[in-house]
Scaffold this motif. Structure first.
Motif, PDB file in Angstrom:
ATOM      1  N   LEU A 115      40.951  54.122  -7.781  1.00  0.00           N
ATOM      2  CA  LEU A 115      39.443  54.307  -6.815  1.00  0.00           C
ATOM      3  C   LEU A 115      38.848  53.068  -7.110  1.00  0.00           C
ATOM      4  O   LEU A 115      38.603  52.394  -6.281  1.00  0.00           O
ATOM      5  CB  LEU A 115      39.439  55.954  -7.602  1.00  0.00           C
ATOM      6  N   TYR A 116      39.565  52.481  -8.243  1.00  0.00           N
ATOM      7  CA  TYR A 116      38.532  51.596  -8.953  1.00  0.00           C
ATOM      8  C   TYR A 116      39.863  49.949  -9.124  1.00  0.00           C
ATOM      9  O   TYR A 116      39.711  49.978 -10.430  1.00  0.00           O
ATOM     10  CB  TYR A 116      37.216  51.339 -10.276  1.00  0.00           C
ATOM     11  N   PRO A 117      40.350  49.602  -7.983  1.00  0.00           N
ATOM     12  CA  PRO A 117      41.275  48.616  -8.274  1.00  0.00           C
ATOM     13  C   PRO A 117      40.514  47.235  -9.388  1.00  0.00           C
ATOM     14  O   PRO A 117      41.070  46.885 -10.028  1.00  0.00           O
ATOM     15  CB  PRO A 117      42.068  48.359  -6.942  1.00  0.00           C
ATOM     16  N   ASN A 118      39.666  46.802  -9.016  1.00  0.00           N
ATOM     17  CA  ASN A 118      38.911  45.712  -9.543  1.00  0.00           C
ATOM     18  C   ASN A 118      38.432  45.787 -10.817  1.00  0.00           C
ATOM     19  O   ASN A 118      38.986  44.979 -11.565  1.00  0.00           O
ATOM     20  CB  ASN A 118      37.591  44.991  -8.496  1.00  0.00           C
ATOM     21  N   LEU A 119      38.050  46.954 -11.316  1.00  0.00           N
ATOM     22  CA  LEU A 119      37.957  47.055 -12.564  1.00  0.00           C
ATOM     23  C   LEU A 119      38.566  47.495 -13.558  1.00  0.00           C
ATOM     24  O   LEU A 119      39.345  47.545 -14.805  1.00  0.00           O
ATOM     25  CB  LEU A 119      36.863  48.106 -12.522  1.00  0.00           C
ATOM     26  N   GLU A 120      40.462  48.050 -12.552  1.00  0.00           N
ATOM     27  CA  GLU A 120      41.189  48.034 -13.520  1.00  0.00           C
ATOM     28  C   GLU A 120      41.836  46.930 -14.224  1.00  0.00           C
ATOM     29  O   GLU A 120      42.935  46.615 -15.122  1.00  0.00           O
ATOM     30  CB  GLU A 120      42.216  48.850 -12.583  1.00  0.00           C
ATOM     31  N   THR A 121      41.688  45.760 -13.233  1.00  0.00           N
ATOM     32  CA  THR A 121      42.048  44.531 -13.743  1.00  0.00           C
ATOM     33  C   THR A 121      41.842  44.374 -15.208  1.00  0.00           C
ATOM     34  O   THR A 121      42.433  43.027 -15.633  1.00  0.00           O
ATOM     35  CB  THR A 121      42.108  43.981 -13.147  1.00  0.00           C
ATOM     36  N   LEU A 122      40.667  44.330 -15.793  1.00  0.00           N
ATOM     37  CA  LEU A 122      40.051  44.448 -16.505  1.00  0.00           C
ATOM     38  C   LEU A 122      40.680  44.713 -18.064  1.00  0.00           C
ATOM     39  O   LEU A 122      40.772  44.367 -18.825  1.00  0.00           O
ATOM     40  CB  LEU A 122      38.015  44.938 -17.071  1.00  0.00           C
ATOM     41  N   PHE A 123      41.728  46.114 -17.681  1.00  0.00           N
ATOM     42  CA  PHE A 123      42.132  46.988 -19.020  1.00  0.00           C
ATOM     43  C   PHE A 123      43.742  46.525 -19.052  1.00  0.00           C
ATOM     44  O   PHE A 123      43.998  46.476 -20.561  1.00  0.00           O
ATOM     45  CB  PHE A 123      42.358  48.004 -18.857  1.00  0.00           C
ATOM     46  N   GLU A 124      43.984  45.550 -18.638  1.00  0.00           N
ATOM     47  CA  GLU A 124      45.611  44.792 -18.589  1.00  0.00           C
ATOM     48  C   GLU A 124      45.621  46.222 -19.062  1.00  0.00           C
ATOM     49  O   GLU A 124      47.186  45.752 -20.715  1.00  0.00           O
ATOM     50  CB  GLU A 124      45.016  43.452 -19.596  1.00  0.00           C
ATOM     51  N   HIS A 125      46.494  47.280 -19.359  1.00  0.00           N
ATOM     52  CA  HIS A 125      47.029  48.076 -20.043  1.00  0.00           C
ATOM     53  C   HIS A 125      46.516  48.206 -21.137  1.00  0.00           C
ATOM     54  O   HIS A 125      48.091  49.124 -21.583  1.00  0.00           O
ATOM     55  CB  HIS A 125      48.978  48.386 -19.162  1.00  0.00           C
TER      56      HIS A 125
END
Length: 786
Positions: A115-125
């Protein structure tokens, strides 16, 4: 370049960053805001804009992401890396609450994957490593203090301290009691001196009690002695406390060692917290300025729809004023917009809005404009606003402007945004105008994008017949001589010099002299511009009125259609229900008649049996009729009395008389009380009042009998106490009680003060008094109602 402070300060970019910093929860986030720069990479700009927009959507959704605790995990992790160093209880607690925030955030986005692809890049798994929390929970409690059962040794030491303290207290109480009975003590009770519990003795009796003197009063008449029997016990307590502290350090050192392997992960968590704080602050600022995400294109162009200057918007918002929106476009066809018009008409604000919003977008910030707006990517920002006179380099204002023009002409290209205010001013217009025109022609030849403001007629004429340059003007109400702050692209604007001078009150002979000195051609051009402005304003006003009328017509048509649809739907429903009810009545009646006829036939028309069946038929038919409530008007010679049931005239509301006051009647209607004139009520027979209404009234009178106008709020939080008092107050007023008793205790007097301030706002309160000193004094408040 774009990031140079001299450009950002002139456009207000630095002020925007300061406002964003106010929303940060941590110093790390504020440091990231300080580092915000204009970016030139299309993909990076899109990612930052997307992150801010996604977080804004989260903040405005019902399923909000709550973030409360941000601490500097990085410094704590670096401290934990060092062998032999340990984190304190408070530091472990900061790590604990910060990790809880991190895990809650990661969990939130894991549940909404995609749902939030740009914010998900902050987590780096990043993993949710709950082992860290469990290790801390074994040692630190929910309040950030060391747990008593963190180790068996700590538990034993703590128990030993408690026992020693009890024994010391028992001993000193016993000594104090004996000394007091012998008359050795001074007025007062046991007191603390140098952290030790002491007995106050009269100075002449200090030899009568063995012990250690810790202090004496200012007058020297009282000494404070720690009895000999207690002294050794207190020393033992002190030794145990030192031992307890050593054990705590041992536990914290061991826990720090357990955390050491997780330091790299803690640093990653720190990075996530910092980025989240940063993006959250940008999103909150976007909400403040009602910003949206523009469409981003990878070219040097922009299109602003209903744009507002963010700083002006916030200032106007405080004053409950509205910023007039700006609509402007700069692209390959219209590369440079030349804005003209009167002073204080909004030309500079218009240009600054264009520059600031473009810089904000390229810095990953949402802009206060419609989401239909388009922002591109400019590689350079050249800004010439204000007076750049330099004493150090001995440059005049005009020389400083010319130096900038030289730089712009040499370095600008098709991916540069140039913003120049009051283009060409500062020298003789006869020469300044042609130089400015030459600079403008050179910039246009290099396909530069931008906006300039000017009063020079030659620049307006040049723009009107040069491809790539467009005239624009700020609309002006020349009847009232006031600016409208609306940018109109496509034509130049007059400076309204003579009109404004006339309004200010410059003598007419001076105005006439000035007009004679203006060349015929220039006078004709300016008159034509004024006439065009007037006609344009009339057309603009007419268009606005037509649009307003059209909206009203559309609204009325929509409402009419909606009402028509509603009536049709209800008409069908009512007819259908009526037919169904009539059908059922006829069916029931037919069945009843048929059964009656059948029974009459079966009884061979026996007269007595026939009469009974007819009576039964009439009874059944009357069952479906509704009996009206039998009422009677009150005769002039009949007096109402408390307890009578009445119905309000022109209403089906029924209530019971509580009290008679002259020509008025106080009526209880359920839990409510109302006062009305006698002539507005009709007496009702008690048997005609529905049982439910009578039952409700009876239960209410039961509540009245059990109600107690007294409340004890000691130990409550202030909010809970005020809420309980408010409920009691409402019931007391409703039931007609005259006084309330509130027990709040003495303490430091804060609760008493808050309660009294709260009750003062009610007009039903006559006064408030303390209880008698012998019965609680200022620990109890009596509230007297009017």
């Amino acid at each position: 370049m774009a990031s140079a402070p001299k450009h950002t300060d002139k456009l207000g970019f630095t002020e925007v960053k300061e406002l964003i910093k106010l929303h940060c929860l941590s110093e790390m986030g504020r440091q990231m805001v300080d580092k915000i720069l204009v970016m030139y990479d299309f993909g990076q700009i899109g990612k930052f804009l997307g992150q801010t927009n996604e977080f804004k959507n989260i903040l405005q959704s019902e399923d909000r992401l709550v973030i409360d605790h941000f601490f500097d995990i990085k410094s704590l992790a670096n401290k934990a890396k060092i062998e032999g160093v340990f984190l304190t209880e408070e530091e472990f607690y900061r790590v604990y609450v910060s990790l809880n925030t991190v895990f809650a955030v990661i969990g939130y986005f894991n549940e909404r994957e995609g749902l939030y692809p740009n914010l998900e890049t902050l987590f780096e798994h990043l993993p949710i490593e709950k082992r860290i929390l469990k290790k801390i929970e074994r040692v630190i409690d929910q309040k950030g203090k060391i747990r008593l059962d963190a180790s068996r040794e700590l538990q034993e030491i703590t128990s030993g301290i408690a026992k020693a303290e009890q024994e010391a207290r028992r001993k000193i109480d016993q000594v104090f009691k004996n000394a007091n009975s012998n008359g050795w003590t001074a007025d007062g009770s046991l007191t603390i001196r140098d952290g030790r519990l002491c007995i106050p003795l009269l100075a002449e009796n200090k030899r009568k009690l063995k012990g250690f003197i810790h202090d004496e009063s200012a007058s020297g008449q009282t000494v404070y002695i720690e009895p000999e029997e207690v002294f050794s016990l207190n020393n033992k307590i002190r030794d145990l406390e030192f031992e307890r502290r050593r054990e705590i350090i041992k536990i914290l050192t061991a826990l720090t060692g357990e955390l050491r392997p997780f330091v790299p992960l803690l640093l990653s968590y720190h990075g996530l917290l910092t980025k989240l704080d940063f993006v959250r602050a940008k999103a909150l600022f976007a909400i403040d300025i009602e910003a949206e995400m523009p469409q981003l294109v990878n070219e040097a162009s922009l299109k602003l729809v209903n744009a507002r200057h963010p700083l002006l918007f916030l200032n106007f918002k405080k004053e409950h004023k509205i910023v007039v929106p700006l609509n402007v476009q700069v692209d390959e066809q219209v590369r440079i917009v030349v804005v003209s018009g009167p002073n204080a008409g909004g030309k500079s604000v218009c240009m600054k809005t264009v520059g600031l919003l473009q810089m904000m977008a390229q810095a990953g910030l949402l802009i206060p404009a419609s989401e239909a707006s388009i922002t591109g990517v400019f590689k350079q920002f050249f800004v010439d606003i204000g007076d750049d006179q330099s004493l150090e380099s001995d440059l005049s204002t005009y020389s400083a402007h010319l130096s900038k023009m030289k730089e712009f002409v040499e370095l600008a290209n098709g991916k540069t945004l140039v913003l120049i205010d009051e283009f060409g001013t500062g020298t003789d217009p006869q020469f300044g105008g042609p130089i400015a025109e030459a600079v403008l022609e050179s910039l246009n030849h290099k396909k530069v994008r931008g906006m300039v403001t000017t009063h020079y007629s030659n620049l307006k004429i040049f723009a009107s017949h040069t491809e790539g340059i467009e005239n624009a003007s700020m609309l002006f109400n020349n009847a009232e001589l006031r600016p409208l702050y609306v940018l109109e692209v496509g034509k130049p604007g007059s400076s309204y010099a003579f009109e404004i001078a006339q309004k200010i009150g410059l003598p007419q002979n001076v105005l006439n002299l000035a007009k004679n000195k203006v060349s015929a051609g220039q006078k004709k051009v300016d008159t034509l511009l004024v006439d065009l402005e007037r006609e344009k304003k009339e057309i603009y006003d007419t268009r606005i009125n037509l649009e307003k009328q059209q909206r009203q017509v559309n609204t009325l048509l929509a409402e009419n259609e909606k009402l028509k649809s509603y009536l049709e739907e209800n008409k069908k429903s009512l007819i259908r229900e009526a037919k169904e009810q009539a059908k059922n009545i006829i069916l029931d009646a037919n069945k009843l008649v048929e059964n009656t006829i059948s029974e009459i036939k079966s009884n061979n028309a026996d007269k007595e049996k026939t009469r009974e069946l007819r009576e039964k038929l009439n009874t059944e038919l009357q069952k479906n009729t509704v009996k009206p409530i039998i009422t009677k008007s009150l005769p002039e010679d009949e007096e109402l009395k408390p307890g009578d049931w009445v119905k309000l005239v022109d209403s089906e509301t029924t209530g019971q008389v509580i009290e008679l006051i002259k020509d008025n009647v106080v009526i209880a209607i359920g839990d409510l009380r109302t006062v009305t004139k006698k002539k507005r009520v009709i007496k009702v027979a008690k048997s005609a009042v529905p049982k439910e209404i009578r039952r409700n009234y009876n239960s209410h009178t039961g509540d009245l009998a059990s109600f107690s106008p007294e409340i004890d709020v000691r130990g409550m939080r202030t909010e809970d106490a005020l809420s309980a008092i408010e409920r009691l107050f409402d019931r007391a007023v409703m039931m007609g009680f005259g006084t309330l008793k509130i027990i709040h205790g003495k303490g430091d007097g804060i609760l008493r003060k808050m309660i009294r301030q709260y009750l003062k706002k009610y007009e039903q309160v006559d006064r408030m008094e303390d209880e008698h000193a012998d019965r609680g004094g200022d620990g109890i408040t009596y509230v007297y109602l009017k």
